[in-house]
Design a protein around this motif. Structure first.
Motif, PDB file in Angstrom:
ATOM      1  N   LEU A  30       0.807  -1.222   0.000  1.00  9.81           N
ATOM      2  CA  LEU A  30       0.000   0.000   0.000  1.00  9.81           C
ATOM      3  C   LEU A  30       0.839   1.270   0.000  1.00  9.81           C
ATOM      4  O   LEU A  30       0.299   2.376  -0.098  1.00  9.81           O
ATOM      5  N   GLY A  31       2.172   1.103   0.125  1.00  7.83           N
ATOM      6  CA  GLY A  31       3.047   2.274   0.135  1.00  7.83           C
ATOM      7  C   GLY A  31       2.872   3.120   1.375  1.00  7.83           C
ATOM      8  O   GLY A  31       2.971   4.353   1.320  1.00  7.83           O
ATOM      9  N   LEU A  32       2.615   2.468   2.511  1.00  8.12           N
ATOM     10  CA  LEU A  32       2.421   3.177   3.780  1.00  8.12           C
ATOM     11  C   LEU A  32       3.562   2.880   4.734  1.00  8.12           C
ATOM     12  O   LEU A  32       4.176   1.819   4.682  1.00  8.12           O
ATOM     13  N   ASN A  33       3.810   3.857   5.600  1.00  9.41           N
ATOM     14  CA  ASN A  33       4.829   3.683   6.627  1.00  9.41           C
ATOM     15  C   ASN A  33       4.474   2.503   7.523  1.00  9.41           C
ATOM     16  O   ASN A  33       3.324   2.333   7.910  1.00  9.41           O
ATOM     17  N   LYS A  34       5.468   1.711   7.885  1.00 12.02           N
ATOM     18  CA  LYS A  34       5.214   0.501   8.663  1.00 12.02           C
ATOM     19  C   LYS A  34       4.592   0.810  10.021  1.00 12.02           C
ATOM     20  O   LYS A  34       3.716   0.078  10.494  1.00 12.02           O
ATOM     21  N   SER A  35       5.013   1.892  10.654  1.00  6.81           N
ATOM     22  CA  SER A  35       4.453   2.245  11.965  1.00  6.81           C
ATOM     23  C   SER A  35       2.979   2.646  11.832  1.00  6.81           C
ATOM     24  O   SER A  35       2.161   2.363  12.716  1.00  6.81           O
ATOM     25  N   THR A  36       2.638   3.313  10.722  1.00  5.04           N
ATOM     26  CA  THR A  36       1.236   3.687  10.467  1.00  5.04           C
ATOM     27  C   THR A  36       0.384   2.440  10.300  1.00  5.04           C
ATOM     28  O   THR A  36      -0.706   2.327  10.874  1.00  5.04           O
ATOM     29  N   VAL A  37       0.899   1.507   9.498  1.00  3.58           N
ATOM     30  CA  VAL A  37       0.183   0.258   9.260  1.00  3.58           C
ATOM     31  C   VAL A  37       0.013  -0.503  10.566  1.00  3.58           C
ATOM     32  O   VAL A  37      -1.067  -1.037  10.856  1.00  3.58           O
ATOM     33  N   HIS A  38       1.053  -0.530  11.379  1.00  3.86           N
ATOM     34  CA  HIS A  38       1.000  -1.273  12.641  1.00  3.86           C
ATOM     35  C   HIS A  38      -0.114  -0.747  13.541  1.00  3.86           C
ATOM     36  O   HIS A  38      -0.883  -1.532  14.141  1.00  3.86           O
ATOM     37  N   GLY A  39      -0.256   0.582  13.626  1.00  5.68           N
ATOM     38  CA  GLY A  39      -1.277   1.173  14.477  1.00  5.68           C
ATOM     39  C   GLY A  39      -2.691   0.850  14.000  1.00  5.68           C
ATOM     40  O   GLY A  39      -3.572   0.497  14.798  1.00  5.68           O
ATOM     41  N   ILE A  40      -2.897   0.945  12.690  1.00  6.70           N
ATOM     42  CA  ILE A  40      -4.238   0.663  12.141  1.00  6.70           C
ATOM     43  C   ILE A  40      -4.562  -0.820  12.259  1.00  6.70           C
ATOM     44  O   ILE A  40      -5.681  -1.198  12.635  1.00  6.70           O
ATOM     45  N   VAL A  41      -3.581  -1.669  11.965  1.00  5.49           N
ATOM     46  CA  VAL A  41      -3.787  -3.119  12.049  1.00  5.49           C
ATOM     47  C   VAL A  41      -4.105  -3.530  13.487  1.00  5.49           C
ATOM     48  O   VAL A  41      -4.984  -4.371  13.726  1.00  5.49           O
ATOM     49  N   ALA A  42      -3.414  -2.927  14.447  1.00 10.54           N
ATOM     50  CA  ALA A  42      -3.662  -3.258  15.854  1.00 10.54           C
ATOM     51  C   ALA A  42      -5.100  -2.907  16.244  1.00 10.54           C
ATOM     52  O   ALA A  42      -5.774  -3.668  16.966  1.00 10.54           O
ATOM     53  N   THR A  43      -5.588  -1.767  15.752  1.00 10.06           N
ATOM     54  CA  THR A  43      -6.970  -1.354  16.037  1.00 10.06           C
ATOM     55  C   THR A  43      -7.970  -2.303  15.382  1.00 10.06           C
ATOM     56  O   THR A  43      -8.954  -2.721  16.004  1.00 10.06           O
ATOM     57  N   LEU A  44      -7.706  -2.654  14.128  1.00 13.89           N
ATOM     58  CA  LEU A  44      -8.598  -3.573  13.408  1.00 13.89           C
ATOM     59  C   LEU A  44      -8.615  -4.945  14.065  1.00 13.89           C
ATOM     60  O   LEU A  44      -9.662  -5.605  14.134  1.00 13.89           O
ATOM     61  N   GLU A  45      -7.461  -5.361  14.584  1.00  9.84           N
ATOM     62  CA  GLU A  45      -7.385  -6.650  15.269  1.00  9.84           C
ATOM     63  C   GLU A  45      -8.181  -6.604  16.575  1.00  9.84           C
ATOM     64  O   GLU A  45      -8.906  -7.555  16.911  1.00  9.84           O
ATOM     65  N   GLU A  46      -8.064  -5.500  17.299  1.00 11.84           N
ATOM     66  CA  GLU A  46      -8.788  -5.342  18.560  1.00 11.84           C
ATOM     67  C   GLU A  46     -10.303  -5.363  18.330  1.00 11.84           C
ATOM     68  O   GLU A  46     -11.062  -5.871  19.165  1.00 11.84           O
TER      69      GLU A  46
END
Length: 260
Positions: A30-46
Motif C-alpha cells: 500500500l506504500g504506507l509507513n510501517k508504523s502507520t500500518v502497525h497502528g491501524i492493524v492493531a486497532t482492526l485486530e482489537e
C-alpha cells in the motif's frame, strides 16, 4: 474522506486479496509507513476485523467482518431489490406479478405489479391466501425441509376451494416432490376458477428459499403454446433476484430444488 478510515479499508481490501499477509507486505503493498500500518492493524485486530496467526505473525480477515456481512444480507430489502424485475416481467406479458413470503400455512403478498388489462387477477399487498392452493404458496412449501413441511401440513385443513384444488395430503406431498424436481409451481384454477399462475423460488445468500415470484392471469392467456417460455421467464426472473440477494447458482445441485 477521513485518511485513517480510508487506510483501514485499503488494509482490509489488501488482506482479503493477499491471504495471511505480514505487516511488511501490507506496508509495501500500500506504500504506507510501517508504523502507520502497525497502528491501524492493531486497532482492526482489537475490533475483530483482522486476526493474527500467532505462529507466523501473518494476518487474515476476522470474524467481525463475517458478522457484518451477514447483517447486511439479512437486512437487505427484498422488495426494493425485486421490484425492477417484477416490473420488467409484468410489462413483457401484461399480467399481474406477485412477490410473496410464507407465514405458517399461508402466503402473504408483500409486493405486486398489476396487469394493465381490464380482465386481471384481484389481489392486495398484505393480503393472505392458503399456501396449498396458490403457486407462490406451493413453491414456498417446496422450499421447506421434509421435517418442516410435515409440521406445516399437519395444521392444514385441505378443502376444495375450486374443483381443481388438491385436497388429499398424500397427493399434495407428491405434487410438492414434482415441484422440487421441476423448479417451479403452477396454480391452474386451484384458488379461483379461470385464473392460473406460474411461480418460482427466490433464494437468499445461504441458498434458502425465502420468497417467491409469480405471474398470474386468466387461464386462457397463460395455459397455451407460450406457457413454456413464460415459465422460463418467471424462473429466470426469480433467479436474477436471488443473485442480487447474494445467491450463487453454482452452489445448487443439478436438477435439485435443494442445495447439496
Amino acid at each position: 474522506m477521513i485518511q485513517s478510515v480510508n487506510r483501514a479499508i485499503k488494509i482490509l481490501d489488501f488482506v482479503s486479496t493477499n491471504h495471511m499477509a505480514r505487516l511488511v507486505d501490507i506496508s509495501r503493498g500500500l506504500g504506507l509507513n510501517k508504523s502507520t500500518v502497525h497502528g491501524i492493524v492493531a486497532t482492526l485486530e482489537e475490533m475483530g476485523c483482522l486476526r493474527q496467526d500467532q505462529s507466523t505473525g501473518r494476518y487474515e480477515l476476522g470474524l467481525k467482518l463475517f458478522e457484518l456481512g451477514q447483517s447486511v444480507m439479512a437486512n437487505m430489502d427484498i422488495r426494493a431489490v425485486a421490484m425492477p424485475y417484477l416490473l420488467e416481467l409484468s410489462r413483457k406479458y401484461e399480467e399481474t406479478v406477485h412477490l410473496a413470503v410464507l407465514s405458517g400455512d399461508e402466503v402473504i403478498y408483500i409486493d405486486k405489479v398489476d396487469s394493465p388489462r381490464s380482465i386481471r387477477i384481484f389481489s392486495m399487498i398484505g393480503g393472505r391466501n392458503p399456501a396449498y392452493c396458490t403457486g407462490v404458496g406451493k413453491i414456498l412449501l417446496a422450499g421447506l425441509t421434509d421435517e418442516k413441511l410435515s409440521r406445516v401440513l399437519e395444521g392444514i385443513r385441505f378443502r376444495a376451494i375450486t374443483p381443481n384444488t388438491i385436497t388429499d395430503a398424500n397427493s399434495f406431498v407428491e405434487h410438492i416432490r414434482n415441484i422440487r424436481r421441476d423448479g417451479y409451481a403452477t396454480d391452474n384454477g386451484e384458488i379461483e376458477e379461470g385464473l392460473s399462475c406460474f411461480a418460482a423460488p427466490i433464494r437468499n445468500h445461504l441458498g434458502s428459499v425465502t420468497a417467491a415470484i409469480s405471474l398470474s392471469g386468466p387461464t386462457q392467456r397463460l395455459i397455451n403454446d407460450n406457457s413454456a417460455k413464460l415459465i422460463e421467464d418467471v424462473v429466470d426472473c426469480a433467479q436474477t433476484v436471488s443473485i442480487q440477494l447474494g445467491f450463487a447458482p453454482a452452489l445448487a445441485g443439478d436438477n435439485s430444488f435443494f442445495l447439496k
